[in-house]
Motif scaffolding. Structure first.
Motif, PDB file in Angstrom:
ATOM      1  N   UNK A  17      -8.320   2.892  -1.853  1.00  0.00           N
ATOM      2  CA  UNK A  17      -7.709   1.568  -1.975  1.00  0.00           C
ATOM      3  C   UNK A  17      -6.718   1.494  -3.125  1.00  0.00           C
ATOM      4  N   UNK A  18      -6.766   2.437  -4.068  1.00  0.00           N
ATOM      5  CA  UNK A  18      -5.812   2.335  -5.185  1.00  0.00           C
ATOM      6  C   UNK A  18      -4.434   2.859  -4.799  1.00  0.00           C
ATOM      7  N   UNK A  19      -4.332   3.495  -3.655  1.00  0.00           N
ATOM      8  CA  UNK A  19      -2.998   3.872  -3.195  1.00  0.00           C
ATOM      9  C   UNK A  19      -2.813   5.368  -3.066  1.00  0.00           C
ATOM     10  N   UNK A  22       3.743  -6.534  -1.504  1.00  0.00           N
ATOM     11  CA  UNK A  22       2.629  -7.100  -2.255  1.00  0.00           C
ATOM     12  C   UNK A  22       1.353  -6.961  -1.434  1.00  0.00           C
ATOM     13  N   UNK A  23       0.249  -6.625  -2.103  1.00  0.00           N
ATOM     14  CA  UNK A  23      -1.007  -6.415  -1.397  1.00  0.00           C
ATOM     15  C   UNK A  23      -1.758  -7.731  -1.269  1.00  0.00           C
ATOM     16  N   UNK A  24      -2.115  -8.090  -0.034  1.00  0.00           N
ATOM     17  CA  UNK A  24      -2.863  -9.324   0.193  1.00  0.00           C
ATOM     18  C   UNK A  24      -4.248  -9.215  -0.420  1.00  0.00           C
ATOM     19  N   UNK A  35      -3.654  -0.437  -0.350  1.00  0.00           N
ATOM     20  CA  UNK A  35      -2.533  -1.086  -1.011  1.00  0.00           C
ATOM     21  C   UNK A  35      -1.388  -1.197  -0.002  1.00  0.00           C
ATOM     22  N   UNK A  36      -0.629  -2.287  -0.142  1.00  0.00           N
ATOM     23  CA  UNK A  36       0.364  -2.641   0.878  1.00  0.00           C
ATOM     24  C   UNK A  36       1.353  -1.515   1.139  1.00  0.00           C
ATOM     25  N   UNK A  59      -1.954 -12.996  -3.135  1.00  0.00           N
ATOM     26  CA  UNK A  59      -1.826 -11.568  -3.389  1.00  0.00           C
ATOM     27  C   UNK A  59      -2.661 -11.127  -4.576  1.00  0.00           C
ATOM     28  N   UNK A  60      -3.022  -9.849  -4.561  1.00  0.00           N
ATOM     29  CA  UNK A  60      -3.425  -9.194  -5.796  1.00  0.00           C
ATOM     30  C   UNK A  60      -2.141  -8.648  -6.411  1.00  0.00           C
TER      31      UNK A  60
END
Lengths: 351, 451, 81
Positions: free
Chosen positions: A68-70, B261-263, B269-270, B348-349
């Motif tokens: 999730x961190x990318x 932007x990540x919801x 991550x977006x 968003x975060x």
């Protein structure tokens, strides 16, 4: 065969708990390979994943940043690990890793790391949220499914369904809700952990049966073993299971793999109704945690997957012994505290 | 003797389930300058907090979007979605690039006219157009996108009275396979309502049917949904031509493209999941081009994308007011901007970066805004470096919606500064003062001091 | 302030509390503060040592030291005062 090829395989999913990841069973399959000699690099996300501490399963373990961190953080970490270990094949075992790994395939290949994963299209179209279209496209019976992004939408969706209803997370978790209150409760529980959407799915009553399979990416089923789970824990995990004949299940598996040209491991979750119909309720796009039953029944799926990734010749399995059974057990391992310290502070453990 | 570099001392307790090594948490890169202009200099000149908009990002993003569609479809027209950011300077940059105006109220309509946009380049959307608004639009020759039958009847009456023709399109809502289905705007496709509306329009002497419009949702991550929507509109257009003899000049696909932007609630991550302009363009262009139009009679494709066009060009520059420890040991950092001006933090975060060089060590932190209100939380939980009072912070990607949906609440709204292509800065909306806010207030005589 | 006996930070910044079973991770500066406090040095002494050796303003040191002490108290790593 004389001296066996040495292959370094990185494996995640070392959480061999009562809700186990497939990592350790995959590693056991690899260690029993007759065609290569594996060196196993464990990839862990949490400090207490039992696989970190289990002797004779891994040669080294490295911690990973959560997907999730990318992508960048994941690539950076794998670049570092690769500089130390020179990974030949990577087998990600968490659903939450798959999207990134599929998107990263080319970058990984450039680093010399091979994978054997479904394509992005295969991965996307089998999402729980797309199940109805999937059923239509491949002529498979599926339950009605609706993705829901807000608990407030549940009453509207329930006009199309009736209780009891299955509430499922994007990656994991499934609960049976009998009332709206329960449905809303599970919605929050699941969305907090796995994000949105949450899927509301028609409850099909019958017996759950499963198939573990491996597709070669060209339509051939390299391995397929049907099972019936004998006991399911409160977390929905098999505690015991048995390989069954299931000709219609195998036929369905071959049909799906040949139509989708599925690449990689997969688990089909099916419900056999009283009328003997098979409903496809979910496709897990990876090797499931009970893969060792398939190994025990005569189809070493982890080994075949590594060979496919390494472009070694692979003969499809056609036989397995019906009646092979597994029972999970738990076992208190005396762990080395120094291992805990190493993995906690340095993020790596070299054995 | 040179002294060693100091870092803030940290002790963390391991909790089961937490990732092992702090070092593998991705380090938040500091943003110390924007287009070579140091953050410190900007804040010194314009105060903290402040919004900064970079002109070159707007133009580059516009060109990127235009190229994505133009390279796949012959006739493309963008219309700037005023509600996303209607600061005049921003609108004028889009208009200068060739964008029309897409407005949803009389207020936005008048803004567009004052920005020099002629009626024939204004698309008038939305459920709330007053009779006066409609009259203005009819006289200017603007494109009126009908939202409901009540509006249609008002317009029929009005045009008959004025004896003037109005150029109209209908907004169509439909099932595109995504959830939630937006069925509150426009006329429904599946139940035949949209077709009924088209038939009704075709019978009117003073309504000229020119287009079809849809806007399937907001922050839509599925390009397939756009393909399906485009296919359905194209099908309606072909049917209108065949059965009503009305040639549809344009298909307006609305907006709803994601930004990076990540919801809140998203797992990935977006930037790892969201499609870019090329992917949206692929889906939409292919669907229209393969719908069955004569190659030389393809309708113009209009796009009203707002968020994806402007988000990246906006930055919010703020600073740390205080740091504290919460009773559970967690660190909290209080910033000088809150949900009042960073409205999108409800959705968003947002990424929040330090605006100065910091040590690599980060701690789980809650970022609060300055408002004396419990809801004022910018980020509930993120791994954040240890900043001290006065240190700058930068939130990138805030160009969309914040400068329109911000609230004047508790304090003034800050300066908005445009950084132009030559590196010059211009205030495009100055910070509010007491007089600005008092101007519209009226105190009844009985509450005034007695002589 | 007195740190509980038997607590030692090792070179990798790992700390194990044998009485509670909790484990901790400290960054370099955290380990330095922790060692100096365990050695029984007074806050003033630590202040002088840190300010002489590191590039840090007195006020920043003071805040960091207070914060670190409150963390130790919060984590119950000190003896009752």
């Amino acid at each position: 065969m004389n001296s066996r090829t040495k292959i370094t395989v990185a494996v995640s999913g070392l959480n061999n708990t009562d809700n186990p990841g497939p990592g350790i069973p995959v590693i056991r399959g690899l260690l029993e390979s007759v065609s290569f000699e594996p060196r196993i690099i464990g990839l862990s996300y949490e400090q207490l994943e039992p696989g970190i501490y289990m002797p004779d399963h891994t040669d080294a373990v490295y911690t990973m940043p959560y997907p999730s961190v990318g992508m960048k953080a994941v690539i950076d970490r794998l670049t570092y690990i690769n500089s130390k270990e020179k990974i030949d094949v990577l087998i990600p075992n968490f659903d939450s890793e798959l999207l990134l790994m599929i998107k990263m395939q080319d970058q990984l290949a450039a680093m010399g790391i091979k994978t054997f994963l479904p394509t992005l299209e295969q991965f996307e179209e089998r999402h729980k949220t797309n199940l109805p279209e999937y059923g239509k496209k491949y002529n498979v019976k599926v339950p009605a499914s609706f993705p829901v992004s807000s608990a407030a939408d549940i009453p509207a969706v329930m006009k199309e369904l009736s209780y009891p209803v299955m509430i499922k997370g994007k990656f994991y978790d499934a609960y049976i809700a009998r009332t709206q209150e329960e449905a809303i409760g599970y919605f929050y529980k699941i969305s907090a952990k796995w994000g949105l959407p949450v899927v509301l799915q028609e409850f099909v009553s019958g017996t759950e049966v499963n198939v573990i399979a491996l597709g070669d990416g060209h339509g051939t089923t390299v391995a397929a073993v049907p099972i019936r789970k004998q006991y399911i824990t409160d977390k929905g995990k098999a505690w015991g299971g048995i390989a069954i004949g299931g000709t219609d299940m195998l036929e369905l598996t071959h049909r799906i793999i040949s139509a989708t040209k599925w690449r990689g491991g997969m688990e089909l979750e099916l419900i056999r109704t009283e009328n003997d119909d098979l409903y496809l309720i979910e496709i897990n796009p990876r090797i499931p945690a009970w893969v060792y039953l398939a190994v025990g029944a005569g189809q070493n799926i982890p080994e075949a997957l590594v060979k496919l990734a390494m472009e070694m010749p692979v003969e499809p399995y056609t036989e397995f012994s019906v009646g092979t059974m597994f029972v999970r057990y738990s076992y208190d391992l005396i762990a080395n505290f120094k291992d805990f310290e190493d993995i906690s502070t340095r993020g790596e453990l070299i054995k | 003797m040179e002294k060693k570099k100091f870092e803030y001392p940290v002790i963390k307790r391991f909790q089961p389930g937490m990732p092992g090594k702090s070092g593998i948490q991705p380090t938040l890169e500091p943003i110390t300058e924007i287009n070579n202009i140091p953050i410190a200099r900007l804040q010194e000149e314009y105060g903290s907090p402040m919004f900064l908009i970079t002109e070159n990002t707007i133009r580059d993003t516009y060109q990127e979007a235009l190229q994505a569609f133009k390279s796949r479809y012959p006739k493309v027209q963008f219309a700037w979605s005023y509600k996303t950011n209607y600061l005049d300077a921003v609108c004028r940059i889009f208009h200068d690039e060739g964008s029309w105006a897409e407005v949803v109220s009389g207020f936005e309509y008048n803004k567009a006219r004052e920005n020099g946009i002629p009626g024939k380049q204004i698309i008038f959307n939305g459920p709330d157009k007053s009779r006066d608004d409609l009259e203005m639009a009819v006289r200017d020759g603007a494109y009126i996108h009908l939202d409901h039958f009540d509006e249609m009847y008002t317009l029929i009456e009005l045009t008959e009275e004025l004896k003037m023709k109005a150029k109209v399109a209908i907004r169509v809502n439909m099932d595109t396979g995504i959830y939630p289905k937006w069925d509150r705007f426009g006329f429904n496709y599946e139940n035949g309502e949209a077709w009924e509306a088209l038939k009704k329009i075709a019978q009117q002497e003073f309504l000229e049917l020119v287009g079809l419009h849809t806007h399937i949702g907001t922050y839509v991550m599925s390009t397939q949904a756009y393909a399906m929507a485009a296919k359905k509109l194209a099908e309606l257009a072909l049917r209108a031509e065949k059965n009503l003899g009305k040639k549809i000049k344009y298909i307006d696909m609305g907006g709803g493209f994601t930004s990076m932007n990540t919801l809140k609630g998203a797992y990935h991550s977006a930037s790892d999941t969201n499609p870019g302009f090329n992917e949206y363009a692929d889906a939409i262009s292919f669907a229209i081009m393969s719908a069955g139009f004569q190659q030389n009679e393809l309708p113009v494709l209009i796009l009203e994308t707002g968020r994806a066009m402007i988000d990246d060009s906006g930055y919010l520059l703020g600073s740390v007011l205080a740091t504290k420890r919460l009773t559970d040991g967690r660190r909290a950092t209080v910033l000088d901007f809150g949900v009042n001006i960073l409205f999108t933090s409800f959705w968003y975060d947002h990424e929040v970066h330090p605006g100065c060089e910091v040590s690599d060590y980060a701690e789980e932190t809650t970022l609060y805004g300055p408002l004396c209100m419990n809801i004022d939380v910018i980020r509930q939980n993120l791994s954040f470096p240890l900043l001290k009072k006065g240190d700058p912070v930068v939130v990138p990607r805030v160009g969309a919606y914040n400068m329109t949906q911000w609230m004047q609440f508790i304090t003034y709204r800050p300066n908005v500064v445009l950084l132009d292509r030559d590196g010059n800065t211009h205030i495009i909306k100055r910070k509010e003062g007491l007089e600005d806010l008092k101007r519209a207030e009226i105190i009844p005589d009985f509450l005034k001091p007695k002589e | 302030m007195k740190i509980k006996p038997n607590l030692k930070v090792n070179e990798s910044g790992f700390l194990f509390d044998p009485t509670t079973g909790e484990s901790y991770s400290l960054n370099d500066m955290g380990s330095i503060y922790f060692r100096m406090i365990s050695e029984g040095r007074s806050p003033d002494e630590i202040r002088t040592l840190v300010i002489n050796e590191y590039d840090v303003e007195a006020s920043t040191f003071d805040k960091s030291f207070l914060d670190f002490e409150s963390r130790l108290r919060n984590l119950r790593l000190i003896e009752n005062e």
